[in-house]
Design a protein around this motif. Structure first.
Motif, PDB file in Angstrom:
ATOM      1  N   GLU A   1      16.542  17.079  11.900  1.00  0.00           N
ATOM      2  CA  GLU A   1      16.053  16.349  12.797  1.00  0.00           C
ATOM      3  C   GLU A   1      14.463  16.235  12.203  1.00  0.00           C
ATOM      4  N   ILE A   2      13.804  14.875  12.732  1.00  0.00           N
ATOM      5  CA  ILE A   2      12.638  14.982  11.992  1.00  0.00           C
ATOM      6  C   ILE A   2      11.918  13.681  12.937  1.00  0.00           C
ATOM      7  N   SER A   3      11.361  13.624  12.489  1.00  0.00           N
ATOM      8  CA  SER A   3      10.531  12.724  13.524  1.00  0.00           C
ATOM      9  C   SER A   3       9.970  11.634  13.584  1.00  0.00           C
ATOM     10  N   TYR A   4      10.009  10.907  13.755  1.00  0.00           N
ATOM     11  CA  TYR A   4       9.226   9.621  13.628  1.00  0.00           C
ATOM     12  C   TYR A   4       8.715   9.246  13.048  1.00  0.00           C
ATOM     13  N   ALA A   5       7.012  10.183  12.842  1.00  0.00           N
ATOM     14  CA  ALA A   5       6.477   9.823  12.063  1.00  0.00           C
ATOM     15  C   ALA A   5       5.948  10.793  10.681  1.00  0.00           C
ATOM     16  N   GLU A   6       7.064  11.470  10.387  1.00  0.00           N
ATOM     17  CA  GLU A   6       7.339  12.289   9.286  1.00  0.00           C
ATOM     18  C   GLU A   6       8.238  11.088   8.535  1.00  0.00           C
ATOM     19  N   THR A   7       8.905  10.088   9.271  1.00  0.00           N
ATOM     20  CA  THR A   7      10.538   9.206   8.801  1.00  0.00           C
ATOM     21  C   THR A   7       9.304   8.380   7.920  1.00  0.00           C
ATOM     22  N   ILE A   8       8.405   7.907   9.051  1.00  0.00           N
ATOM     23  CA  ILE A   8       6.802   6.127   8.230  1.00  0.00           C
ATOM     24  C   ILE A   8       6.788   6.796   7.395  1.00  0.00           C
ATOM     25  N   GLU A   9       6.008   7.877   6.834  1.00  0.00           N
ATOM     26  CA  GLU A   9       5.558   8.083   5.816  1.00  0.00           C
ATOM     27  C   GLU A   9       6.897   8.202   4.760  1.00  0.00           C
TER      28      GLU A   9
ATOM     29  N   ASP B   1      11.455  11.358  18.574  1.00  0.00           N
ATOM     30  CA  ASP B   1       9.762  12.465  19.446  1.00  0.00           C
ATOM     31  C   ASP B   1      10.220  13.645  18.930  1.00  0.00           C
ATOM     32  N   CYS B   2       9.492  14.718  18.196  1.00  0.00           N
ATOM     33  CA  CYS B   2      10.896  15.887  18.419  1.00  0.00           C
ATOM     34  C   CYS B   2       9.028  16.727  18.018  1.00  0.00           C
TER      35      CYS B   2
END
Ligand code: ASP
Ligand code: MG
Length: 442
Positions: free
Chosen positions: A268-276, A317-318
């Motif tokens: 599980e991973i947040s949108y923000a981490e993935t964008i980076e 979102d997490c």
């Protein structure tokens, strides 16, 4: 809170998942199983390495100084045609003949896209390299989508499927090879077409990734590996329930398993981490994909087409505890340094000129560093674009560059992880922030 949507799910299948007949039949089985839960919009990439082949073939006729090399252009196209024909023949052997009889030969689709339909590369006076590239290279996806729809006859009746032509609904500007989406118009068109296809009885809508079109019907592309982004565009516009990217890896990993051993799966991973991560060059997801999904809170699943029952990764979102360090390796890099000719400091005016020229040459900065007498940037290497840049700035700066470099990023680094990757390497430039350690090396 999930927005109320159409209940449609978007699936994206990349090049590896349509690389041969067996892979496409596997795709069809996944789609069949998943269609029990509701309608699907299926976005496909070009088959296997087709985009690279078309790109090379296009370059054989377009890139100076060698002039037109028909000897390289034609065999590549013939090979691509034989490759697609062999695949569709193998698949059709599995389809009841009465299902295809009304449709005409699949061979004609291949010929249409890779022979008759394929425009000759344009030269500069006819609209330029980049526009010609989009017209030519987009054929890989357009052919793939039509053949995949055909292959779905192994599992569905023809009436249960539909092909949606992406250039007709994904409206873009004319930034060739990296087109910008006109969101309002795209949303309007997609919401006109897709519900109409569903109302007419389609349960599976197949469309091509990577491509869009302008208002005057010229074909554009969204950037290499852009099919993920296409899936996100459709999902955003349709307020889809979710997007699933089907890959040959079990999900989002902390490093490329082809390069690193002992990789860790993020469940599980947040949108923000993935964008980076995508921004730094993690090749698992195209960098533009996450933003539209985050805006509408649409979860993105990354799953393995080799093991469809495994949970994979969910990006949504997490809040999650700190993640294991991510190792991202971006190859094909070029380090360019600029020095003023008169030993003057690099001023804000100088930087302004450098940034302006980089934008004009369409070179994106992956990393930069300033010192008293010189300024350095790391960009993706492109002989053509670098040539434009050098030409623009020759009068003002002394410039040096090294190509064939690697940009390494460790996100969420710790001492051990840095040690692990820098040992034995010659670092040409390094940079560290609180969360990220980056270096350029040979
Ligand atoms: N076929 C295109 C490429 O290889 C787009 C994609 O695969 O997403 O760049
Ligand atoms: Mg591809």
């Amino acid at each position: 809170m999930q927005e109320q949507g159409t209940g449609l799910r978007v699936f994206k299948f990349g090049g590896a998942s349509v690389k041969d007949a067996a892979a496409i039949l596997n795709l069809c089985a996944i789609v069949k199983r998943e269609s029990e839960r509701g309608p699907l919009l299926v976005v496909v990439s070009a088959m296997g390495k087709t985009t690279n082949a078309l790109e090379e073939s296009f370059n054989a006729l377009s890139v100076p100084p060698n002039g037109k090399d028909w000897g390289k252009y034609e065999p590549k196209l013939i090979k691509a045609r034989l490759f697609h024909s062999a695949i569709i023949r193998e698949i059709e052997a599995q389809i009841l003949p009465e299902k295809t009889r009304r449709l005409g030969p699949a061979e004609a689709i291949v010929t249409y896209h890779l022979e008759n339909g394929i425009p000759q590369p344009l030269n500069a006076s006819q609209g330029g390299y980049d526009e010609g590239y989009d017209r030519f290279v987009s054929r890989g996806e357009r052919l793939s989508a039509e053949l995949v729809q055909r292959a779905l006859l192994t599992q569905f009746e023809w009436e249960e499927t539909a092909h949606l032509s992406a250039p007709l609904v994904i409206r873009t500007d004319t930034t060739w090879r990296e087109a910008n989406v006109n969101w309002a118009e795209t949303e309007r068109l997609i919401n006109k077409k897709v519900p109409a296809l569903l109302a007419a009885g389609a349960r599976i809508i197949v469309t091509e990734g990577f491509v869009g079109g302008t208002d005057d019907r010229r074909t554009t592309t969204l950037g290499r590996e852009g099919s993920d982004y296409s899936a996100a565009i459709f999902a955003y516009c349709l307020k889809a329930e979710s997007v699933t990217i089907w890959k040959d890896v079990p999900g989002l990993l902390n490093a490329d398993p082809k390069v690193f051993t002992d990789t860790v799966l993020y469940s599980e991973i947040s949108y923000a981490e993935t964008i980076e991560m995508a921004f730094y060059g993690a090749s698992v997801i195209h960098p533009k994909t996450v933003k539209p999904l985050a805006e509408r809170r649409i979860p993105l699943y990354v799953k393995s087409f080799l093991d469809p029952a495994a949970p994979g990764t969910v990006i949504h979102d997490c809040q999650h505890p700190p993640l294991a360090p991510a190792f991202i390796r971006k190859t094909g890099q070029c380090l360019i340094s600029f020095e003023s000719k008169d030993f003057a400091f690099i001023s804000e005016e100088n930087l302004g000129a450098i940034f302006g020229a980089l934008a004009q040459a369409r070179l994106k900065i992956n990393l930069m560093q300033n010192s008293a007498l010189s300024f350095s940037v790391c960009t993706d290497y492109s002989e053509r674009r670098l040539g434009i840049l050098l030409e623009l700035l020759r009068g003002q700066f002394r410039m040096h560059y090294n190509s064939d470099l690697v940009l390494f990023t460790i996100k969420n680094y710790d001492a051990g992880s840095i040690e692990e990757v820098i040992t034995g390497r010659k670092l040409l430039l390094e940079q560290r922030t609180r969360g990220t350690f980056q270096f350029v090396c040979e």
